[in-house]
Design a protein around this motif. Sequence first.
Motif, short mmCIF file in Angstrom:
data_model
loop_
_atom_site.label_atom_id
_atom_site.label_comp_id
_atom_site.label_asym_id
_atom_site.label_seq_id
_atom_site.Cartn_x
_atom_site.Cartn_y
_atom_site.Cartn_z
N ASP A 409 -9.49 3.21 -0.13
CA ASP A 409 -8.60 4.10 -1.09
C ASP A 409 -8.66 5.48 -0.29
O ASP A 409 -9.75 6.20 -0.11
N VAL A 410 -7.45 6.11 -0.09
CA VAL A 410 -7.48 7.26 0.62
C VAL A 410 -6.08 7.87 -0.09
O VAL A 410 -5.46 7.44 -0.88
N ARG A 411 -6.08 9.14 0.27
CA ARG A 411 -5.10 10.23 -0.12
C ARG A 411 -3.92 10.05 0.37
O ARG A 411 -3.55 9.40 1.60
N ARG A 412 -2.72 9.84 -0.36
CA ARG A 412 -1.29 9.77 0.08
C ARG A 412 -1.11 10.77 1.18
O ARG A 412 -1.70 11.70 1.11
N GLY A 413 -0.43 10.32 2.14
CA GLY A 413 0.05 11.15 3.42
C GLY A 413 -1.10 11.19 4.50
O GLY A 413 -1.11 11.64 5.49
N SER A 414 -2.39 10.40 4.05
CA SER A 414 -3.24 10.10 5.23
C SER A 414 -3.00 9.27 6.51
O SER A 414 -1.92 8.61 6.40
N VAL A 415 -3.46 9.81 7.62
CA VAL A 415 -2.93 9.01 8.74
C VAL A 415 -4.11 7.96 8.86
O VAL A 415 -5.19 7.98 8.90
N VAL A 416 -3.39 6.73 9.05
CA VAL A 416 -4.05 5.44 9.30
C VAL A 416 -3.74 5.16 10.74
O VAL A 416 -2.62 5.13 11.20
#
Length: 621
Positions: A409-416
């Motif tokens: 679970d990560v914040r929207r707009g995070s870089v993968v």
Amino acid sequence: MPESIVGRVLDGRYRVLSHIADGGMASVYVALDQRLDREVALKVMRPGLASDETFVSRFRREARSAARLSHPHVVAVYDQGEDGSEVFLAMELVNGHTLRQVMKSEGPLTPRAALDILDPVLQALAAAHAAGLIHRDVKPENVILREDGMVKVADFGLARAVSAHTSTSQTGALLGTVAYLSPEQVERGIADARSDVYAAGLLLFEMLTGTKAYTGETPIHVAYQHVHSQVPAPSSRMPSVPPELDALVARATSRDPDERPRDAGEFLAELRRVRAGLGQDELDRRPAAGGVVDDTSDSTAALSRTQVVPLGAPAGTVATTGQRPERRRALPLPWVLGGLAVLVAALLGWLFLAGPLASTTVPRVVGTPQQSAMAQLTRAHLQTRITRAFDEAVKPGYVMASNPRPGADVRRGSVVTLTVSQGPERYSVPSLVGHSQAEATTTLRGDHLAVGSVRQAYDEKIPAGQVVSTSPPAGTRLKRNAPVDLVVSQGRQPITVQDFTGKPADQAVSALTGAGLRVDATQQQFSDTVAQGSVISQNPPGGTLYKGDKVTLVVSKGPQLVPVPDVVGKQQDQAAQILKAAGFNVSVQQVMGGFFGIVRQQSPAGGSKAPKGSTITLVVV
């Protein structure tokens, strides 16, 4: 943290002498570099980081980048290594205090002291920006004041290596970093040189006021202020701060990156220009009002309420930091409070459910083509960064790994970050013919290959010391560090010439031609001493030649034959004279005493041919 490693020797080189401190990502020790006989600071990563292969790989890359940065105001990175489960950095040991400790001890600084500290900080950042490096974690804990006054900036590049972990670490550690994050780092997870400028502007604010620009009890609250608020003017908390420094902080901390100095070098030039315009009294003016330095407990947001008399205020006037005297007002009506509560709830709902602070789940894209994986991440409101790596099993263009891992679970707009396969790691054998052995060795190592066996051989075209051939041949694709065998020229092969004088010419021609020499046997001469068909002379008669060199032979035609005069019936003396004139020797045999002196027989007979110089026998009666 794991049990103390004091007393151990890491990587067979660093003897750990003592423990210095523990941080969010590592413990720091004093160690002796036994190879160079010097003390270093050894930063040993926490087990949670050291066990993450993606982190370790990124950590190695960022440490190598930081090690290339050489500047007097940068804490030097000497080495990076691993010893079992321990992943560590060996760095310059700096004896001194962090800027956080200095501000906690001294309180707000004078403009001169603040600028004296920020100037070398910006010098270090400018050198990094010029080299293509971004710090990403500029904060007081990473600025060290050495005991002799030298300012050093630490932890270049490491923020990038631990970014995936700080986002999920304990609140205190995250809050300490979020306090200096730029709006673009909070909103989009991106950073460039202007992000470091933003953090440096916050350092100046904090040194001048003794307080952080933004505080809060949760990281989200602090991050929200970075995105939606303008950093207040330092003079709003410390009225003694000159307006020129207010403007400098405002420019460096603009929410729009395009309105900030484009890098630390430009910010440094502006800082020096502003400083040159300030008077001595302005530079040395002691802080006159405001707060004290945060107590480093990031969950504590309250400012000091020390009462002071502002400069220039009428006698008896008293101000409280962060407040202006105002008339007590009646409490808002209940319906106003209710409306505000609904508005705040709606805003928070949007932020956490659909806005920039909403969470999303990293989709499972490992094993899919790169374009397909990027499309899935876009649909999940995530950004993509691509790195590439070789793999023996995964097809080129397919995703091998993702960071954060699938399901996180990560914040929207995070870089993968997707690691995409380049297929098996193979390197082509370079063309080395005609190169020296040293050049061939350097080229192979540069192409990730190794030198195998080296054999010497004669070669008629390649000069001595140069490569004649490789095995496998040029163009063959091999695994990393695979050996390539070399054949190195000894130059032309020497040929020892045998003297064939007096020996049959055909034997000489066969032997010399078989040795690789050219033979000229066209010259022939008569010889009374060398049999016909044998060698009269040879040039050169012996010594050393090389393949293709020429040997000249003179071949015997045998003795020269001349006609024998017929002297039968002639007087002995006349006959002998005739034969000698023709080139013969004369032998006389007398019968009955040779009374008459007449030649009755000769051998060989007249009219035949005999070798010149041979003997003609006469029978005289």
